[in-house]
Design a protein around this motif. Structure first.
Motif, PDB file in Angstrom:
ATOM      1  N   ARG A 216      35.972 103.754  48.712  1.00  0.00           N
ATOM      2  CA  ARG A 216      37.076 102.997  48.125  1.00  0.00           C
ATOM      3  C   ARG A 216      36.572 101.902  47.178  1.00  0.00           C
ATOM      4  NH1 ARG A 216      41.025 102.984  46.862  1.00  0.00           N
ATOM      5  NH2 ARG A 216      42.341 101.451  47.915  1.00  0.00           N
TER       6      ARG A 216
ATOM      7  N   ASP B  80      41.802  96.528  55.001  1.00  0.00           N
ATOM      8  CA  ASP B  80      42.636  97.584  54.431  1.00  0.00           C
ATOM      9  C   ASP B  80      43.423  98.187  55.589  1.00  0.00           C
ATOM     10  OD1 ASP B  80      43.498 100.253  53.707  1.00  0.00           O
ATOM     11  OD2 ASP B  80      42.155 100.163  51.980  1.00  0.00           O
TER      12      ASP B  80
ATOM     13  N   LEU C 278      46.278 107.605  54.806  1.00  0.00           N
ATOM     14  CA  LEU C 278      47.679 107.313  55.094  1.00  0.00           C
ATOM     15  C   LEU C 278      48.395 108.546  55.634  1.00  0.00           C
ATOM     16  CD1 LEU C 278      50.046 105.339  54.993  1.00  0.00           C
ATOM     17  CD2 LEU C 278      50.421 106.016  52.605  1.00  0.00           C
TER      18      LEU C 278
ATOM     19  N   GLU D 260      42.427 106.814  50.178  1.00  0.00           N
ATOM     20  CA  GLU D 260      43.600 106.022  50.564  1.00  0.00           C
ATOM     21  C   GLU D 260      44.788 106.907  50.911  1.00  0.00           C
ATOM     22  OE1 GLU D 260      45.929 102.037  49.065  1.00  0.00           O
ATOM     23  OE2 GLU D 260      45.162 103.422  47.543  1.00  0.00           O
ATOM     24  N   ARG D 261      45.104 107.854  50.048  1.00  0.00           N
ATOM     25  CA  ARG D 261      46.251 108.734  50.299  1.00  0.00           C
ATOM     26  C   ARG D 261      45.992 109.608  51.514  1.00  0.00           C
ATOM     27  NH1 ARG D 261      50.396 111.475  47.557  1.00  0.00           N
ATOM     28  NH2 ARG D 261      51.454 112.731  49.162  1.00  0.00           N
TER      29      ARG D 261
ATOM     30  N   TYR E 257      34.737  99.149  48.276  1.00  0.00           N
ATOM     31  CA  TYR E 257      34.557  97.869  48.955  1.00  0.00           C
ATOM     32  C   TYR E 257      33.068  97.567  49.101  1.00  0.00           C
ATOM     33  CZ  TYR E 257      39.495  98.436  50.219  1.00  0.00           C
ATOM     34  OH  TYR E 257      40.856  98.621  50.176  1.00  0.00           O
TER      35      TYR E 257
ATOM     36  N   ASN F 185      45.400 100.637  56.053  1.00  0.00           N
ATOM     37  CA  ASN F 185      45.351 102.083  56.282  1.00  0.00           C
ATOM     38  C   ASN F 185      44.036 102.505  56.934  1.00  0.00           C
ATOM     39  OD1 ASN F 185      47.910 102.553  55.180  1.00  0.00           O
ATOM     40  ND2 ASN F 185      47.080 102.681  53.102  1.00  0.00           N
ATOM     41  N   ILE F 186      42.937 101.937  56.460  1.00  0.00           N
ATOM     42  CA  ILE F 186      41.638 102.265  57.060  1.00  0.00           C
ATOM     43  C   ILE F 186      41.558 101.702  58.478  1.00  0.00           C
ATOM     44  CG2 ILE F 186      39.156 101.841  56.909  1.00  0.00           C
ATOM     45  CD1 ILE F 186      39.342 102.050  53.909  1.00  0.00           C
TER      46      ILE F 186
END
Length: 498
Positions: free
Chosen positions: A316, A327, A488, A484-485, A318, A329-330
């Motif tokens: 991502r 984050d 999620l 990310e997607r 970071y 979601n993570i």
């Protein structure tokens, strides 16, 4: 504020600013030889020992620190210049700093410079315990064969030139040989590394080496040497230039290599010591007859959790673990992984509040003052995942349990090994198998299963159709939609089933 160099001569000058050793270091003898004097050792075992030295009657339990590798010359030179002293900086959850100077390392040796001095120190009558932090990869264990890796060039060199060893196994073998020849007692060899059954691992690997190098020594080792398992826990990020500068400005201490760490610490040790031991329990360590449940919990949750945050966070873009943990979601992905895939493999943990432990991990990972670098956490992943994540995968597969989250992490690692994050920025990959990982990562773009063919890492995992199917799907999903997607979607898929 004008800074003063940290050393024994100047120690008393810091007393008004930070806690310092109040015991007479000149009276302390090194009863412990520790190999691998990096940040973790100095935030953990050396701290416990320093605290114990403040109690009278413990003068025989100082530490001789051994820098084993050429790479370790900087820490050796630092400790030598500072008379073994260094500053430990605890970064509290509220951002405050607790500082103390640690004095338990009273001797220090650089193995490449003088191998015989290290062997003699390990064989000394005063030495009762030899402890190790040599990293997960230091045990020379092949995941595919489940055996000691004799193909390692350094091991071969130790077999050919035993008095000038390069590996820990060569040093230990020569030292134990001297102890036997001199009619001395044995020692406890205590691993402080993140390896499940670390004492057993050390014992098995050492005996494998000895069987070939000095077979006549085997029986004596089995009789005279103990290998206590232990579980160690304290998040200790790499020291940054800013940490060094802030220490100078705020406390006036010119310390070339202070250590920073989180407030939490834990040390659970099997009480199996061949030649006496310090009373570490008086300063917070826990002795037990069976450390396995504790270490399994810690390796599968904390260490695996670090790797999950590191790999996903790196893709991502970071830079630090707290960024990945913030984050949502993570963080939800990690919580679900711990709850749905790890927890069912842990069995009964008597006396442990597992839910509180998992909650505390998320808080610790999110400590914004620690700033643990993701590239540090992701270093040597090829040695870490077989210890931190593969046992969970194998246990879940055996019991027909869930493996989607773990498969996703392995797929993300395969993509990470291509060397770019999702923004196209290069990733710093520090791994003994970096070239192999990169080659297999490229091959995985055509067939994802190719990455699983690294047997020294994955064993025969590629033979599991259930795992390969989940892994392959995650691989394609990540490439198509991004971490990310995908995270999620996976979180929602699991949460909607609850």
């Amino acid at each position: 504020m004008e800074s003063i160099k940290l050393n024994a001569q100047n120690l008393s000058k810091f007393e008004a600013k930070v806690a310092i050793p109040t015991y007479d270091r000149s009276l302390v003898k090194a009863g412990i030889v520790h190999v691998g004097i990096g940040g973790f050792h100095r935030a953990h075992e050396a701290l416990y020992t320093d605290q114990l030295l403040h109690k009278s009657g413990n003068e025989n339990w100082g530490i001789c620190g051994v820098a084993l590798l050429e790479f370790d010359q900087k820490i050796y030179n630092t400790l030598k210049d500072q008379d073994g002293l260094y500053t430990l900086i605890v970064k509290e959850l509220d951002g405050s700093l607790t500082k103390r100077v640690i004095g338990s390392i009273v001797e220090y040796l650089f193995a490449p410079e003088n191998p015989s001095a290290v062997i003699e120190k390990m064989a000394s009558l005063n030495t009762k315990i030899i402890t190790l932090t040599i990293t997960e990869g230091g045990y020379n264990y092949n995941e595919a064969t489940k055996q000691f890796d004799f193909s390692n060039p350094l091991v071969q060199q130790d077999l050919e030139h035993p008095t000038k060893p390069k590996t820990i196994f060569g040093y230990l073998t020569q030292a134990l040989k001297l102890r036997k020849e001199r009619g001395q007692k044995g020692v406890a060899l205590q691993s402080c590394d993140n390896v499940q059954g670390n004492g057993h691992m050390l014992q098995n690997m050492l005996l494998s080496f000895v069987k070939k190098a000095e077979p006549s020594l085997l029986e004596w080792i089995q009789k005279e040497v103990s290998f206590p398992n232990s579980m160690v826990d304290r998040i200790t990020p790499a020291t940054s230039p800013a940490d060094i500068l802030n220490l100078k400005k705020e406390s006036g201490i010119d310390d070339a290599w202070p250590v920073v760490c989180e407030p939490f610490k834990q040390w659970v040790i099997e009480d199996h010591f061949a030649n006496g031991r310090p009373a570490w329990e008086e300063v917070g360590a826990q002795f037990t007859e069976d450390v396995v449940p504790y270490e399994k919990m810690k390796l599968s949750l904390l260490n695996a959790g670090h790797s999950v945050l590191g790999i996903l966070g790196a893709l991502r873009g970071y830079a630090t673990i707290d960024e990945a943990a913030s984050d949502s979601n993570i963080a939800d992905f990690l919580k679900l992984y711990m709850d749905k895939e790890v927890t069912p493999t842990l069995g009964d943990l008597e006396g442990v509040d597992l839910e509180s432990y998992k909650k505390s991990l998320l808080e610790r990972f999110g400590n914004v003052y620690i700033k643990d670098q993701i590239d540090r956490i992701c270093s040597e992943t090829s040695a870490k995942l077989p210890i931190f994540i593969l046992p969970t995968i194998n246990a879940q597969l055996k019991g027909n349990g869930k493996i989607k989250f773990a498969a996703f992490v392995i797929a993300a690692w395969a993509i990470y090994s291509l060397g770019l994050d999702e923004n196209g920025n290069p990733l710093v990959i520090k791994d003994a198998l970096a070239d192999v990982l990169h080659q297999k990562a490229i091959a995985a773009k055509k067939e994802p299963k190719e990455f699983l063919s690294i047997e020294s890492v994955f064993g025969d995992l590629k033979k599991s159709e259930v795992f390969v199917d989940a892994y392959r799907k995650s691989y394609h999903d990540i490439l198509k939609n991004g971490v990310e997607r995908c995270v999620l979607d996976l979180n929602n898929e699991i949460l909607n089933k609850i």
